[in-house]
Design a protein around this motif. Structure first.
Motif, PDB file in Angstrom:
ATOM      1  N   GLY A 102     -32.682  29.178   5.478  1.00  0.00           N
ATOM      2  CA  GLY A 102     -32.346  29.595   4.126  1.00  0.00           C
ATOM      3  C   GLY A 102     -31.454  30.808   4.030  1.00  0.00           C
ATOM      4  N   PHE A 103     -30.639  31.061   5.051  1.00  0.00           N
ATOM      5  CA  PHE A 103     -29.840  32.289   5.115  1.00  0.00           C
ATOM      6  C   PHE A 103     -28.608  32.239   4.213  1.00  0.00           C
ATOM      7  N   PHE A 104     -28.091  31.044   3.920  1.00  0.00           N
ATOM      8  CA  PHE A 104     -26.828  30.918   3.182  1.00  0.00           C
ATOM      9  C   PHE A 104     -27.016  30.215   1.843  1.00  0.00           C
ATOM     10  N   ARG A 105     -26.209  30.639   0.896  1.00  0.00           N
ATOM     11  CA  ARG A 105     -26.184  29.952  -0.399  1.00  0.00           C
ATOM     12  C   ARG A 105     -25.264  28.737  -0.344  1.00  0.00           C
ATOM     13  N   THR A 106     -24.191  28.834   0.445  1.00  0.00           N
ATOM     14  CA  THR A 106     -23.243  27.728   0.563  1.00  0.00           C
ATOM     15  C   THR A 106     -22.755  27.640   2.003  1.00  0.00           C
ATOM     16  N   VAL A 107     -22.565  26.405   2.464  1.00  0.00           N
ATOM     17  CA  VAL A 107     -22.011  26.145   3.798  1.00  0.00           C
ATOM     18  C   VAL A 107     -20.786  25.247   3.642  1.00  0.00           C
ATOM     19  N   ILE A 108     -19.691  25.620   4.293  1.00  0.00           N
ATOM     20  CA  ILE A 108     -18.457  24.832   4.318  1.00  0.00           C
ATOM     21  C   ILE A 108     -18.313  24.226   5.705  1.00  0.00           C
ATOM     22  N   GLU A 131     -30.298  27.904   1.573  1.00  0.00           N
ATOM     23  CA  GLU A 131     -31.424  28.253   0.716  1.00  0.00           C
ATOM     24  C   GLU A 131     -31.732  27.075  -0.212  1.00  0.00           C
ATOM     25  N   ASP A 132     -32.918  27.062  -0.789  1.00  0.00           N
ATOM     26  CA  ASP A 132     -33.269  26.000  -1.725  1.00  0.00           C
ATOM     27  C   ASP A 132     -32.272  25.971  -2.880  1.00  0.00           C
ATOM     28  N   GLY A 133     -31.722  24.799  -3.159  1.00  0.00           N
ATOM     29  CA  GLY A 133     -30.708  24.682  -4.202  1.00  0.00           C
ATOM     30  C   GLY A 133     -29.315  25.052  -3.749  1.00  0.00           C
ATOM     31  N   GLY A 134     -29.173  25.471  -2.484  1.00  0.00           N
ATOM     32  CA  GLY A 134     -27.858  25.818  -1.961  1.00  0.00           C
ATOM     33  C   GLY A 134     -26.968  24.597  -1.815  1.00  0.00           C
ATOM     34  N   LEU A 189     -25.401  10.059   5.796  1.00  0.00           N
ATOM     35  CA  LEU A 189     -25.717  11.084   6.787  1.00  0.00           C
ATOM     36  C   LEU A 189     -26.268  12.334   6.110  1.00  0.00           C
ATOM     37  N   LEU A 190     -25.631  12.770   5.026  1.00  0.00           N
ATOM     38  CA  LEU A 190     -26.092  13.964   4.322  1.00  0.00           C
ATOM     39  C   LEU A 190     -27.468  13.731   3.704  1.00  0.00           C
ATOM     40  N   GLU A 191     -27.643  12.571   3.085  1.00  0.00           N
ATOM     41  CA  GLU A 191     -28.921  12.289   2.428  1.00  0.00           C
ATOM     42  C   GLU A 191     -30.044  12.132   3.447  1.00  0.00           C
ATOM     43  N   SER A 192     -29.729  11.646   4.640  1.00  0.00           N
ATOM     44  CA  SER A 192     -30.756  11.489   5.672  1.00  0.00           C
ATOM     45  C   SER A 192     -31.294  12.836   6.143  1.00  0.00           C
ATOM     46  N   ALA A 193     -30.526  13.911   5.918  1.00  0.00           N
ATOM     47  CA  ALA A 193     -30.964  15.260   6.294  1.00  0.00           C
ATOM     48  C   ALA A 193     -31.661  15.971   5.145  1.00  0.00           C
ATOM     49  N   GLY A 194     -31.784  15.311   4.001  1.00  0.00           N
ATOM     50  CA  GLY A 194     -32.471  15.912   2.868  1.00  0.00           C
ATOM     51  C   GLY A 194     -31.561  16.515   1.827  1.00  0.00           C
ATOM     52  N   ARG A 215     -12.513   5.319  -1.743  1.00  0.00           N
ATOM     53  CA  ARG A 215     -12.849   4.811  -0.414  1.00  0.00           C
ATOM     54  C   ARG A 215     -11.635   4.253   0.309  1.00  0.00           C
ATOM     55  N   PHE A 216     -10.643   3.807  -0.465  1.00  0.00           N
ATOM     56  CA  PHE A 216      -9.466   3.204   0.144  1.00  0.00           C
ATOM     57  C   PHE A 216      -8.190   4.012  -0.068  1.00  0.00           C
ATOM     58  N   LEU A 217      -8.168   4.871  -1.085  1.00  0.00           N
ATOM     59  CA  LEU A 217      -6.940   5.573  -1.436  1.00  0.00           C
ATOM     60  C   LEU A 217      -6.907   7.031  -0.982  1.00  0.00           C
ATOM     61  N   SER A 218      -8.067   7.611  -0.701  1.00  0.00           N
ATOM     62  CA  SER A 218      -8.109   9.008  -0.263  1.00  0.00           C
ATOM     63  C   SER A 218      -8.027   9.102   1.253  1.00  0.00           C
ATOM     64  N   GLY A 219      -7.234  10.040   1.728  1.00  0.00           N
ATOM     65  CA  GLY A 219      -7.107  10.215   3.166  1.00  0.00           C
ATOM     66  C   GLY A 219      -8.290  10.917   3.796  1.00  0.00           C
ATOM     67  N   SER A 220      -9.123  11.552   2.977  1.00  0.00           N
ATOM     68  CA  SER A 220     -10.294  12.250   3.495  1.00  0.00           C
ATOM     69  C   SER A 220     -11.504  11.929   2.630  1.00  0.00           C
ATOM     70  N   VAL A 221     -12.671  12.175   3.200  1.00  0.00           N
ATOM     71  CA  VAL A 221     -13.930  12.070   2.470  1.00  0.00           C
ATOM     72  C   VAL A 221     -14.383  13.497   2.192  1.00  0.00           C
ATOM     73  N   ASP A 222     -14.457  13.875   0.925  1.00  0.00           N
ATOM     74  CA  ASP A 222     -14.788  15.238   0.534  1.00  0.00           C
ATOM     75  C   ASP A 222     -16.015  15.205  -0.368  1.00  0.00           C
ATOM     76  N   LEU A 223     -17.162  15.583   0.185  1.00  0.00           N
ATOM     77  CA  LEU A 223     -18.408  15.503  -0.555  1.00  0.00           C
ATOM     78  C   LEU A 223     -19.062  16.879  -0.686  1.00  0.00           C
ATOM     79  N   VAL A 224     -19.627  17.114  -1.839  1.00  0.00           N
ATOM     80  CA  VAL A 224     -20.453  18.305  -2.076  1.00  0.00           C
ATOM     81  C   VAL A 224     -21.885  17.837  -2.244  1.00  0.00           C
ATOM     82  N   ALA A 225     -22.811  18.502  -1.569  1.00  0.00           N
ATOM     83  CA  ALA A 225     -24.220  18.139  -1.653  1.00  0.00           C
ATOM     84  C   ALA A 225     -25.058  19.390  -1.843  1.00  0.00           C
ATOM     85  N   GLN A 226     -26.285  19.195  -2.320  1.00  0.00           N
ATOM     86  CA  GLN A 226     -27.175  20.306  -2.606  1.00  0.00           C
ATOM     87  C   GLN A 226     -28.494  20.123  -1.861  1.00  0.00           C
ATOM     88  N   LYS A 227     -29.051  21.240  -1.379  1.00  0.00           N
ATOM     89  CA  LYS A 227     -30.362  21.185  -0.744  1.00  0.00           C
ATOM     90  C   LYS A 227     -31.426  21.045  -1.821  1.00  0.00           C
TER      91      LYS A 227
END
Length: 229
Positions: A102-108, A131-134, A189-194, A215-227
């Motif tokens: 829980g040391f960080f509020r946000t991870v990049i 941290e919770d809600g991070g 993958l992200l959801e499997s980690a909680g 899924r077909f037009l973007s060159g990258s997958v850019d997702l934001v997730a919350q704990k």
């Protein structure tokens, strides 16, 4: 071969990136951060995993109380440009992240998971140090983008990391990418980690069109997730 040996020449391999990233407002990096920014919890501490020269971390300098960058190899003079940030040399495949729960509020974590041997372990570690809600922002090349599908039809391995054809020793096999991702698989993958997905970002040219079929037009997958709290 040990992970630290596999990536020992990263500064040399990324010399082209380093030259562009040193330019003020390096566009590809800035637009990705700007797209994610409204969805990130600010204040507190932020960690940039695979920070390389620290330029991406510096883009967030006005929004967090403490900036921490982590990479498998030191970037010396480039890190010295950002005295307001703390940098840590660490191999994410060799040991857990060197931070308390829980040391960080946000991870990049951008353009890193495709290089990591144990993607499951790193994503679990991201969840642990949040941290919770991070929030976390994860970006990887999108192997299901139309140009990569076309490459497969042509009998070529998709170029998600290397631009040269054929591949070269200097850049490594597809830029040393070990894994390939799609929107569906990264979300799983992200959801499997909680973690809970909160945003799917698109940017660059024709963003409105890309939102119709990222899924077909973007060159990258850019997702934001919350704990989860």
């Amino acid at each position: 071969m040990r992970p630290e040996d596999y990536y020992k020449d990263i500064p040399a391999r990324s010399s082209d990136w380093v030259g562009r990233a040193s330019e003020p407002g390096f566009a590809p990096m800035k637009v990705a951060i700007d797209a994610a920014r409204p969805h990130l919890r600010t204040g507190g501490r932020v960690l940039d995993i695979g920070c390389q020269g620290g330029h991406q971390l510096d883009l967030l300098s006005g929004e967090f109380d403490e900036l921490v960058g982590l990479d498998i190899t030191p970037y010396g003079d480039m890190w010295d440009q950002f005295p307001h940030a703390r940098f840590v040399v660490h191999d994410v495949d060799g040991a857990p992240l060197p931070f308390e729960d829980g040391f960080f509020r946000t991870v990049i974590c951008t353009n890193v998971l495709e290089h990591v041997f144990d993607v499951f372990g790193l994503v679990r570690e991201i969840d642990r140090v949040l941290e919770d809600g991070g929030t976390c922002f994860v970006s990887v090349p999108n192997v299901s983008a139309w140009r990569h599908i076309l490459a497969l039809f042509r009998g070529r391995v998709p170029r998600t990391g290397a631009q040269e054809y054929p591949f070269t020793d200097r850049q490594g096999w597809d830029g040393q990418h070990l894994h390939y991702f799609t929107h569906t698989e990264l979300r799983w993958l992200l959801e499997s980690a909680g973690l809970t997905l909160t945003a799917t970002n698109v940017y660059g040219r024709l963003p409105a069109l890309k939102r119709l079929a990222p899924r077909f037009l973007s060159g990258s997958v850019d997702l934001v997730a919350q704990k989860r709290i």
